[in-house]
Every structure is written in C-alpha cells, then in structure tokens.
Motif scaffolding. Structure first.
Motif, mmCIF file in Angstrom:
data_model
loop_
_atom_site.group_PDB
_atom_site.id
_atom_site.type_symbol
_atom_site.label_atom_id
_atom_site.label_comp_id
_atom_site.label_asym_id
_atom_site.label_seq_id
_atom_site.Cartn_x
_atom_site.Cartn_y
_atom_site.Cartn_z
ATOM 1 N N GLY A 3 1.429 -3.190 -1.514
ATOM 2 C CA GLY A 3 0.177 -2.738 -2.096
ATOM 3 C C GLY A 3 -0.465 -1.613 -1.330
ATOM 4 N N SER A 24 0.118 -3.971 -11.229
ATOM 5 C CA SER A 24 0.025 -4.827 -10.046
ATOM 6 C C SER A 24 -0.694 -6.123 -10.390
ATOM 7 C CB SER A 24 -0.728 -4.094 -8.925
ATOM 8 O OG SER A 24 -0.085 -2.886 -8.580
ATOM 9 N N ALA A 59 -0.007 2.308 -2.114
ATOM 10 C CA ALA A 59 -1.058 2.627 -3.086
ATOM 11 C C ALA A 59 -1.595 4.053 -2.966
ATOM 12 C CB ALA A 59 -2.203 1.613 -2.981
ATOM 13 N N VAL A 83 -3.916 -3.313 -3.853
ATOM 14 C CA VAL A 83 -3.877 -2.075 -4.628
ATOM 15 C C VAL A 83 -5.290 -1.664 -5.034
ATOM 16 C CG1 VAL A 83 -3.065 -0.989 -6.756
ATOM 17 C CG2 VAL A 83 -1.523 -2.457 -5.439
#
Length: 467
Positions: A403, A432, A407, A264
């Motif tokens: 992620g 996260s 993201a 992320v």
C-alpha cells in the motif's frame, strides 16, 4: 512459619499506558511525515535534480517508498525481541533508532555539495527510518491493548493510532511556519533560497527534542500482565517468527490485506494530494495550483477530522465489533475512490476549487479515522500473546509495501497517464478497497476473544475462519 506472600507485579496505570502509546507513535509518525513533506517540497530539487520535474518527484518518492521495504525487516527483528524479551525494551530501541536517523537527515549535505553520495546517504537513513517504524506501531498497540480492560481494547487501541494525525499536524505545522517565515519573494508556489538552504532542516533536527521526551515516558513502563503470564506458562518461543509462520500464516496474510485500503487511502490523502494540489496548472503534469501554505492549512483542518473519527471508532468497534465496523467503512472507501474524478479536479477559480478540495480532504481523512482506529486492536487480536508482536508487525508492515510504498509512485504515474486527471488514482484506491473487503469477509470477528491466551493451543485465540 508462614510463607511470605509474593509481591504482585507492578501494573501500568491507564494514564501511563495511554501516554506511552500516544507519545511514542506521535513522535514516530512526526518523523515519518517530516520526510514525506520534504519528499514533495525540497528533496526533488536538492537530492534528485533533473530537467524533468516528474522524474525528480518520482525519484524522491522511490526513496520514500524504499523505507517500506525495510519495515518488514524491522517487524521481524523487533517482533522477535518483543515476543522474546518483552515490549518495553523493544519500544525504546525503535524510538531511538527512528530519532537518530531523522536527526541525521537534517545534517545531510545535498547533491550540489557531494553529488551522488547525497541521495545514497538519504536512502540509507530513510531505510533506518523504515526499519524503526517496522517495530514501533505493533509495540505501541500491544502496550495499549494488553493493558486495557477486556471490553475497552478497541478504545485503548485508538491511542497509538491518534499519533498519526497528531504527528501529521505537528510536522506539517512546523513546515508551514518555517515556509511562512522564509517566503519566496515573487511566487508562493516556489521555495525561497533560505528555505532550500537551511529552513527545511529544522523539522528534522527538532525531532531530537521529541525523542528525549518519548524515551523518558517509555522507560517508566513495566511489562504487561499478558506477556508476564505467557513467560510463566513457558509459552515464549525461541524463534517467534517460525511459530508465527507455522501456525498463523493465514492470519498474517489476511491481516496484511485488511490494512491495504487503509495504507493506500492514507498516502493518497497526504503525499499525493499535496503533490497534485500544489502543482502548477501549466506544469508537465497539471495540478490545481493551490499555494503550498494554503493547501497544507486545508490538510491540517481535514486531519483534525482524522483525529476525531479515530477516537470515535474505538467505542464503536468495542460495541459493534471491529470487523463489522470495518466492513461498512471499507465499502465507503470504495465509493470514495470512485468519486475522485468528480471531486478532486478544478471547479472554477480560486475559492470554488479550494472549497471542493477541503470537502474532499475532510471526507477522505474522516474515512481514514474510521478505518485506522480499530486496527490498533484488530490486528493484534488475530494472534496469541507469544507471537502477537511478530504477527501483527509483519501483517502491518508487509501491507506497507503493497500500500504505502507503491501508493505515491502508482498515483503519480496514473495521474501523469491521465494527463492531470485523477479518476485513475481513485480507481486504484477502489481496487485496494475491494481486496480489503474480501480479506474482512474471510476473517472472523475478534471482539470477544481471550486476549490473555498464551499460544495457538488456545482455540479462542485464533479468530481466523480456518475451519
């Protein structure tokens, strides 16, 4: 008559191991970054035309994220080959697949030429990129760590990780040069006709040269001693995936969430910040209005810190432990996420905002180096030799869906929801980080494990706190 002494298996030299792991991942990440940059700069206009800029950008990011869905499939396929046939062949195939897909993207006709077929072909080639990257990282990490001295695995494991900042600098540096050579005559925030017509294709076509170099390096490798030993012990399994899910499912789940905050953070610092930083203040969703060339220069400066702290993290992880280092860094990532609303926002005119953005990028990419560096050793150490490729690849690439794939899309949606503010995006990163922190708490330190363990029957090869 005395029996002939068997000839020892040839070993890879430290220089050869470092070069093969570094060069290969540099090329793979270069190819990936080239697409990520084009997804912001040109693909919304050329492949996803829309009356609404945000809609076009989200469509471009959706195709970008679709590749993450192909990565676990690549992880399973290449993991199977790597754990059954060896690391070398698998690495060559993954690199070749990535290079061909990237080169072909550079030849694609646009939406204006062939209509909806253009984004469909782009999606297909993007999926091929994701499939290839699904097998690349774990193979490179294994080549580095399985050939490393026991007390330097984290150090060796940082070399494939260094491919990320180096690939970023090469990819964005090339785009920067091309954009500077083909500037828009009236507005630096816009792309020139020449850049949109043919200039953006050059970085994709250039990947062919880099792939040839990478293949030449990797074809010189021999199999690691750990894999050869596992073969001799009869530990190689017919179905490594089945073995992984049966005996190491918990390590796969924890490894997936251990990587989450890293992914992320990485895609927020690369794709989202480029989108937010270069968006005009009077756009549908307002940004900082920093000219593209200036913003990429800021990113390149900050990515140098990414590389520096990736290299620094290896010796620290070897000394203090991978888990111990990552617990501290993940806590800092959570704090950094909570700072978005203060740091990533306009701070006056021109130089003032630019200075704040540079500081923000340096902090973010420095944290990225500290969290990404130890992963080259930490994730493979969660698994024994006979499923090490499959297990680490699945964890790494399933995390890419949670992620990396989501993201950019989530970040743009939260940015739009907050009317151009970034505090919601930062809260997403902090959340996260909390999930990663929990996974780390539930995982044992892997620094001192027996990395030559061939299968799950060696208890020392299972560092997860299962008891």
């Amino acid at each position: 008559m005395a029996a002939a002494t068997p000839t020892p298996a040839p070993l890879n030299s430290p220089a050869g191991v470092i070069t093969a792991s570094l060069v290969g991942t540099t090329i793979e990440f270069y190819d990936f970054y080239v697409y990520a940059t084009a997804a912001v700069l040109v693909f919304p206009t050329l492949f996803f035309p829309s009356e609404n800029d945000t809609t076009a950008l989200l469509a471009s990011f959706a195709v970008f994220g679709a590749a993450m869905g192909a990565r676990p499939i690549g992880a399973i396929v290449f993991g199977h080959l790597g754990d059954k046939r060896g690391r070398k062949t698998t690495l060559v195939i993954s690199l070749l697949t990535m290079g061909v897909a990237t080169f072909l993207i550079g030849l694609l006709p646009t939406y204006a030429s062939i209509g909806i077929v253009a984004p469909a072909l782009l999606l297909l080639l993007r999926l091929a990129q994701g499939f290839a990257l699904g097998g690349e990282w774990s193979g490179a990490a294994l080549v580095a760590t399985e050939n490393a001295p026991a007390n330097k695995r984290a150090l060796y494991g940082t070399f494939p990780q260094l491919g990320a900042p180096i690939g970023f600098i090469i990819a964005n540096g090339l785009f920067l040069i091309i954009n500077a050579a083909l500037p828009h005559p009236d507005d630096p925030l816009l792309k020139s006709e020449a850049f949109l017509n043919w200039g953006w294709r050059i970085p994709f076509l250039f990947s062919a040269i880099m792939v040839i170099i990478g293949l030449w390096v990797r074809l010189k490798l021999v199999e690691s001693e750990a894999f050869v030993t596992a073969e001799k012990k009869g530990a190689i399994r017919k179905l490594p995936l089945s073995e992984t899910l049966r005996h190491h499912w918990r390590a796969v789940i924890l490894g997936t969430f251990i990587m989450l905050a890293t992914y992320v953070l990485f895609y927020l610092m690369t794709s989202f910040t480029l989108t937010f930083g270069t968006a005009a203040p009077d756009a549908d969703v307002p940004g900082l209005g920093i000219p593209y060339i200036r913003f990429v220069l800021l990113q390149i400066v900050a990515v140098v810190f990414f590389g520096i702290f990736t290299a620094v993290s290896g010796p620290l992880a070897d000394r203090f432990g991978r888990r111990s280092l990552l617990l501290v860094v993940t806590g800092l990532i959570i704090v950094f996420g909570l700072s978005f609303g203060v740091l990533l926002t306009p701070h006056g005119e021109g130089a003032a905002t630019t200075g704040y953005v540079l500081g923000f990028l340096i902090v973010g990419f420095s944290l990225m180096g500290f969290t990404f560096g130890p992963m080259g050793a930490f994730l493979p150490e969660l698994f024994p030799t006979n499923v090490r490729y499959t297990g680490s690849a699945i964890a790494y690439n399933v995390s890419s869906i949670l992620g990396a794939a989501l993201a950019p899309i989530i970040a743009v949606a939260l940015w739009a929801k907050a009317d151009g503010a970034t505090w919601l995006v930062g809260l997403y990163l902090a959340g996260s980080g909390v999930l990663t922190l929990i996974a780390l708490i539930l995982t044992r330190e892997t620094k001192g494990i027996d990395y030559s363990a061939a299968s799950h029957r060696d208890a020392a090869a299972i560092p997860v706190a299962a008891k």
